[in-house]
Design a protein around this motif. Structure first.
Motif, PDB file in Angstrom:
ATOM      1  N   TYR A  20       0.660  -1.119   0.031  1.00 58.72           N
ATOM      2  CA  TYR A  20       0.077   0.090  -0.074  1.00 58.72           C
ATOM      3  C   TYR A  20       0.987   1.444   0.069  1.00 58.72           C
ATOM      4  O   TYR A  20       0.468   2.199  -0.579  1.00 58.72           O
ATOM      5  CB  TYR A  20      -0.861   0.176   0.999  1.00 58.72           C
ATOM      6  CG  TYR A  20      -2.089  -1.010   1.179  1.00 58.72           C
ATOM      7  CD1 TYR A  20      -2.513  -1.520  -0.043  1.00 58.72           C
ATOM      8  CD2 TYR A  20      -3.041  -0.994   2.460  1.00 58.72           C
ATOM      9  CE1 TYR A  20      -3.461  -2.378  -0.028  1.00 58.72           C
ATOM     10  CE2 TYR A  20      -4.011  -1.875   2.321  1.00 58.72           C
ATOM     11  CZ  TYR A  20      -4.357  -2.696   0.840  1.00 58.72           C
ATOM     12  OH  TYR A  20      -5.435  -3.160   0.726  1.00 58.72           O
ATOM     13  N   VAL A  21       1.892   1.365   0.910  1.00 61.68           N
ATOM     14  CA  VAL A  21       2.723   2.333   1.009  1.00 61.68           C
ATOM     15  C   VAL A  21       3.717   2.974  -0.608  1.00 61.68           C
ATOM     16  O   VAL A  21       3.528   3.819  -0.758  1.00 61.68           O
ATOM     17  CB  VAL A  21       3.805   2.359   2.120  1.00 61.68           C
ATOM     18  CG1 VAL A  21       4.770   3.546   2.237  1.00 61.68           C
ATOM     19  CG2 VAL A  21       2.991   2.179   3.520  1.00 61.68           C
ATOM     20  N   SER A  44      -1.417   5.850   0.970  1.00 64.44           N
ATOM     21  CA  SER A  44      -0.073   5.298   1.135  1.00 64.44           C
ATOM     22  C   SER A  44       0.473   5.711   2.754  1.00 64.44           C
ATOM     23  O   SER A  44       0.924   4.741   3.461  1.00 64.44           O
ATOM     24  CB  SER A  44       0.791   5.941   0.250  1.00 64.44           C
ATOM     25  OG  SER A  44       2.131   5.555   0.313  1.00 64.44           O
TER      26      SER A  44
END
Length: 447
Positions: A58-59, A354
């Motif tokens: 996700y980041v 993020s």
């Protein structure tokens, strides 16, 4: 709240979100059972690593996708992400090695990191009126809460008649259904300003993050995300420890505790549209963060105390956690839309996706490892201190009376673009300010 479902496009998108979330919930249950089959007693370690991989995806992926999303049709990007997720779900029942689980989880979550910010950027274009958009945000919050309650119950019912591998087929069906609904929706074009060269440039992966760092209330939002992450990590990681080990209750009570958290969040999400007509986003979100710190104090009493009162008290604390998290999370989309220029909204939402998950990447391991190594009391104290510090930081960063103009940057616009009137060029970006239509509302945010 449900009035916005009369809009055909939003109705299809919302249904796609609900179906995809249901499929994801089934996959979560099935993945835990798959990990146990592969790793046995080490299944917890496998799942913990898989969760960390999810957050890393996700980041890292969301900002990268935002850098190319402007060059792809949004419907194609979302439907393609669903098809990738469906393909991964098809493959999961056939894995027999831990590393294979990790690879597939990364691919699954990378596709989710592409889908979710794009979906979030589409909704304000479909529902440009702020009241409708606020209702859509509350519905989205409800969808997440209902998934946390409905998917485990559905999985339990299915597992009474089939093996867990069949749950992955439910996941596949969910993602395919989501893709079909997205394709059936007629999406509006992104609300970017018109003019020569508009949209011709390539947005940078860092554009959204730079917007957050340059805007005081968005910096405050990052602090609020950290407070929410501290609370949600406590609930997600330590619910089973409190219910089974500390209170000595049965496995079914774990679901009841998680249900109390979801119930508190849903109750607040249902009330917020009307509340936000009378109170500012700042007031609601900062009060939510304050309530989180009070809930941590209550959890500390439950952790240190003794007696039968602790079970209902734990349910109450979990419900308060859920409600307070909803107070912070539900208005987030409104806040970002008011703070970003139209052509930068997708990048800002991707940055929020993020950066908020980077907070969870910190608090999930902290809740698990500190609780296991030092005990629940130090874990509660540490996470509560993080929530309190984050809430105080947010209050300090977010001015009670915001200035009449917010400085921000644009990338990818032609030098003669009318939106850049009065802007100053700094390198390959343009920096200028827009006045507010009222405190907290930026004119260029589509109002």
């Amino acid at each position: 709240m449900f009035f916005v479902l009369r809009d055909r496009t939003y109705r299809h998108l919302f249904a796609a979100q609900v179906i995809a979330l249901t499929g994801t919930g089934l996959a979560t249950v099935a993945l835990g059972l798959l990990a146990y089959d592969i790793a046995g007693a080490d299944a917890g370690s496998v799942l913990g690593t898989a969760l960390a991989i999810k957050m890393v995806a996700y980041v890292v992926i969301a900002p990268a996708v935002s850098a190319v999303a402007g060059r792809l049709p949004r419907r194609v990007l979302m439907a393609g992400s669903d098809l990738v997720r469906a393909a991964v779900a098809v493959a999961l029942p056939f894995v027999d090695q831990v590393w294979q689980v990790y690879v597939l989880v990364f691919l699954l979550q990378a596709a989710s990191a592409a889908f979710t910010p794009t979906f979030q950027a589409v909704v304000p274009d479909v529902l440009p009126a702020e009241r409708d958009y606020t209702q859509a945000l509350s519905l989205s919050r409800l969808a997440y809460d209902l998934e946390s309650l409905f998917s485990p119950a559905l999985a339990a019912a299915l597992l009474s008649v089939v093996t867990y591998n069949w749950l992955f087929l439910g996941t596949v069906a969910g993602f395919l259904g989501s893709a079909a609904l997205v394709v059936s929706a007629v999406l509006p074009k992104p609300r970017a300003a018109d003019g020569p060269g508009a949209g011709s440039g390539r947005p940078k992966a860092t554009a959204g993050a730079r917007l957050f760092l340059a805007t005081p209330r968005l910096r405050a939002l990052l602090a609020l995300d950290l407070a929410v992450a501290a609370a949600s990590a406590t609930v997600t990681v330590d619910s089973v420890v409190y219910v089974r080990h500390v209170l000595g209750r049965g496995p079914a009570d774990v679901s009841l505790a998680l249900g109390a958290y979801g119930g508190g969040s849903m109750a607040v999400a249902l009330m917020l549209p009307r509340v936000l007509e009378k109170l500012s986003d700042r007031t609601v979100m900062l009060r939510g963060a304050l309530v989180l710190t009070l809930a941590f104090a209550g959890l500390g009493a439950v952790t240190a105390g003794g007696g039968a009162w602790r079970w209902p008290a734990l349910l109450a604390v979990w419900a308060v956690f859920g409600g307070a998290c909803s107070m912070v999370l539900t208005p987030t989309g409104r806040l970002i839309r008011r703070s970003a220029p139209p052509e930068g909204l997708a990048a800002a939402l991707a940055a929020q996706f993020s950066l908020s998950h980077s907070c969870w990447l910190l608090t999930y391991p902290l809740a698990g490892w500190l609780g296991a190594a030092a005990g629940l009391e130090p874990a509660v104290a540490a996470l509560g201190a993080i929530a309190l510090a984050a809430a105080l930081t947010a209050a300090r960063l977010w001015p009670a009376r915001e200035p009449a103009a917010t400085e921000h940057e644009h990338t990818g616009l032609h030098p003669g673009h009318p939106h850049l009137a009065g802007a100053v060029r700094v390198g390959d970006t343009w920096r200028h300010s827009h006045s507010h239509s009222r405190v907290g509302d930026v004119l260029h945010a589509g109002r």
